[in-house]
Design an enzyme around this catalytic site. Structure first.
Site, PDB file in Angstrom:
ATOM      1  N   ASP A 117       0.811  -1.255  -0.071  1.00  0.00           N
ATOM      2  CA  ASP A 117       0.062  -0.082   0.066  1.00  0.00           C
ATOM      3  C   ASP A 117       0.942   1.203  -0.114  1.00  0.00           C
ATOM      4  OD1 ASP A 117      -2.320  -1.524  -0.105  1.00  0.00           O
ATOM      5  OD2 ASP A 117      -2.871  -1.196   2.062  1.00  0.00           O
TER       6      ASP A 117
ATOM      7  N   GLU B  35       5.864  -5.418  -8.531  1.00  0.00           N
ATOM      8  CA  GLU B  35       5.175  -4.909  -7.351  1.00  0.00           C
ATOM      9  C   GLU B  35       3.566  -5.516  -7.448  1.00  0.00           C
ATOM     10  OE1 GLU B  35       5.760  -2.709  -4.482  1.00  0.00           O
ATOM     11  OE2 GLU B  35       7.502  -3.338  -4.457  1.00  0.00           O
TER      12      GLU B  35
END
Length: 378
Positions: free
Chosen positions: A238, A361
């Site tokens: 995040d 990612e």
């Protein structure tokens, strides 16, 4: 709602832009050609606050938030996505300790990062990329120590790192709750790093395999509680995905800038090609994607810095910016025509650098899974 950057943000952005264009851009092509990271850039970047952006000031970092990091990352990636990747990875390491480190670990790690050490984030394995819970590297407890066995692949900065954050399975039957994270020193007996891996793009950012053969670490090297590894990784995503999205945005912006400049000067049929509707519309679509990506990136970063959950927005930003970078660099080559295929112009490098943003990612497909999952909860 105010979409204008503050004066402080403008100063940070301008400083990053000057550094990127003055120090990184002139050497980017050579670093790409030789697949080498220019270590002299690291010290220069640290001096002007372009490294360890989210490390607290009292430990030698800039002490800034994810929003400021996104502004800096876009500018550095505009000059070279690979060099930016290596400069920026310490922020991912800092993220781990921001979300799960003990006070002692934070002090130890932040001091080392602030003094110029590089670290690496060892999560991905040959059979565990998108499926993080499938990692097979084991960490078996033996008294007050853990013994690590297994391997990691595509570990960015591994050839340069002095220590690693390593994710390993502490409970083979524990599923998502069976993973833990550890701080592992490079000189740990049983840890070895392979040769740098050959890559299509972002060649200035070295990556390698990392191997563990009965590598022992003390219990105090565990980050967070045993079994918290998956949760730590998700919280780090995040924080890190807005940064990765900002890198993709920088590449897309550079592709647009290069294409516009070329289209203004290249003439066919008696006029600049930007005046031909076929080219003008390409550039317009490129600009639309870049601007939309910018807003998504800044939104994801702003939400996190202001204490809001940003899981969906981080996925929005990462997915859209990565896809925008790939589309925009592809179209930039088309605007350049045959010259776009030449290594004499930067757009072919931008094209190669862009692709991995759709992969690392969390792939664009995984990001869409996250978005769908979040939608199902709303």
């Amino acid at each position: 709602m105010n979409f204008e950057l503050s004066e402080e943000h403008k100063l940070i952005q301008d400083a990053a832009r000057q550094f990127a264009r003055g120090e990184i851009a002139p050497i980017a092509a050579e670093c790409d050609r030789t697949s080498s990271f220019p270590m002299q850039i690291m010290d220069k970047a640290r001096e002007v606050g372009m490294v360890n952006v989210t490390v607290p000031e009292n430990f030698g970092g800039a002490g800034l938030g994810v929003f400021e990091l996104a502004l800096i990352t876009q500018e550095l990636a505009w000059a070279c996505a690979g060099i930016n990747g290596t400069l920026g990875l310490n922020n991912v390491i800092a993220d781990v300790f921001h979300v799960a480190g003990s006070a002692q670990q934070k002090e130890q790690v932040f001091k080392r990062l602030g003094k110029g050490e590089l670290a690496a984030y060892a999560l991905t394995e040959p059979a565990a990329g998108s499926d993080v819970s499938a990692i097979a590297t084991r960490a078996v407890r033996n008294g007050d120590r853990y013994v690590l066995n297994g391997s990691k692949v595509w570990i960015s900065n591994a050839p340069l790192a002095t220590f690693f954050v390593v994710f390993a399975r502490t409970d083979p039957q524990g599923g998502h709750r069976g993973m833990s994270a550890f701080l592992v020193e490079r000189d740990t007996p049983g840890l070895s790093v392979g040769e740098p891996l050959g890559k299509m793009g972002q060649r200035a950012a070295p990556a390698a395999e990392v191997f563990f053969q009965d590598a022992e670490v003390p219990e105090t090297a565990r980050i967070g509680e045993e079994g918290d590894g998956f949760l730590v990784a998700m919280k780090v995503f995040d924080r890190s995905r807005p940064m990765v999205a900002a890198g993709a945005l920088g590449v897309a912006q550079r592709a647009l800038d290069e294409a516009v400049e070329y289209a203004r000067t290249r003439r066919t049929m008696g006029k600049a090609i930007i005046e031909h509707q076929a080219i003008g519309h390409k550039l317009a679509d490129m600009a639309l994607r870049v601007e939309a990506a910018r807003l998504l990136v800044l939104q994801a970063a702003w939400l996190l810095d202001n204490g809001h959950r940003n899981t969906m927005q981080a996925a929005y930003a990462k997915t859209y910016a990565a896809d925008a970078a790939m589309t925009t660099t592809t179209e930039a080559i088309q605007v350049f025509g045959g010259m776009g295929y030449s290594t004499d112009y930067p757009v072919e490098k931008l094209f190669r650098d862009a692709k991995v943003f759709q992969i690392y990612e969390g792939t664009s497909e995984i990001q869409r899974n996250i978005i769908a999952r979040e939608l199902s909860r709303s």
